[in-house]
Design an enzyme around this catalytic site. Structure first.
Site, mmCIF file in Angstrom:
data_model
loop_
_atom_site.group_PDB
_atom_site.id
_atom_site.type_symbol
_atom_site.label_atom_id
_atom_site.label_comp_id
_atom_site.label_asym_id
_atom_site.label_seq_id
_atom_site.Cartn_x
_atom_site.Cartn_y
_atom_site.Cartn_z
ATOM 1 C CB ILE A 1 -0.922 -0.004 1.239
ATOM 2 C CG1 ILE A 1 -1.852 -1.232 1.211
ATOM 3 C CG2 ILE A 1 -1.733 1.279 1.351
ATOM 4 C CD1 ILE A 1 -2.576 -1.494 2.524
ATOM 5 C CB CYS A 2 0.987 4.154 0.659
ATOM 6 S SG CYS A 2 1.457 5.874 0.851
ATOM 7 C CB ILE A 3 5.723 4.711 0.215
ATOM 8 C CG1 ILE A 3 7.110 5.064 -0.362
ATOM 9 C CG2 ILE A 3 5.845 4.135 1.625
ATOM 10 C CD1 ILE A 3 7.073 5.849 -1.636
#
Length: 219
Positions: A134-136
């Site tokens: 998720i995300c980075i």
């Protein structure tokens, strides 16, 4: 019943785990009726940030202790987990993850990953167990794949630098919005950009819910 690991990196987007992403992941897993094992390294975080002023504070905090705030105390040091106990593993994001778990926010593409985290991630891939990024977190997964001599497919949303850096590690990217997921069926990796792209917590929730549903199908 499947047991899913969720690895946290502290408490707060700027110096630890992104709290919305972490809680929404735990909520989606709870709604799916699976067992969850929340993990974190038992070591100090890179630094401490006042999330109101954005100023760095002259103090130290432990990643495990800070992550326990989100886990309500129900958390294990990653060093104590039996890798074979997990059926899948999810990494919520946050800039703090890219400081504490892997130091991409500090070192750029020369970053390294906490050894216990890299070994667990490699174990999951080698044993054909699904990963959620998720995300980075896809940047870290790309490095793990590169170190294993594997290709793959991930997303950095529409962020040009993140996407370019993932591609530089030999991993292809799909550019999608926060409501969407990218599925690498070969490596059993599901990724979503969350707050790299999201304009609201509702968008983050939709993407993470989709990620969890897809990940559970792959177990």
């Amino acid at each position: 019943m499947s047991k899913i690991g969720v690895l946290l990196s502290g408490c707060g987007a700027k110096d630890g785990s992104e709290i919305h992403e972490s809680v929404l992941t735990l909520l989606a897993l709870d709604r799916a009726g699976v067992k969850v094992s929340i993990l974190a390294p038992n070591t100090n975080q890179y630094h401490v940030v006042d999330h109101l002023s954005n100023n760095e504070l002259q103090q130290s905090r432990n990643i495990l202790s800070e992550s326990a705030r989100i886990a309500r105390g129900n958390i294990l040091p990653i060093e104590d987990i039996n890798n074979s106990d997990l059926d899948a593993l999810i990494f919520p994001g946050g800039t703090g993850m890219a400081k504490n778990i892997f130091n991409y926010a500090i070192k750029g593409l020369d970053f390294t990953i906490i050894k216990s985290v890299e070994l667990l991630t490699q174990h999951m891939i080698n044993n054909n167990k699904p990963l959620g990024a998720i995300c980075i977190a896809p940047v870290m997964i790309a490095k793990v794949l590169q170190n294993m001599g594997r290709s793959g497919k991930l997303t950095g949303g529409f962020d040009e630098k993140i996407s370019s850096d993932i591609e530089s590690m030999g991993v292809s990217i799909d550019k999608v919005n926060a409501k969407s997921i990218v599925v690498d069926y070969k490596n059993k990796i599901v990724s979503t950009p969350a707050y790299v792209e999201a304009k609201s917590i509702n968008e983050v929730n939709e993407g993470i819910t989709n990620l969890v549903h897809q990940l559970l199908k792959m177990i």
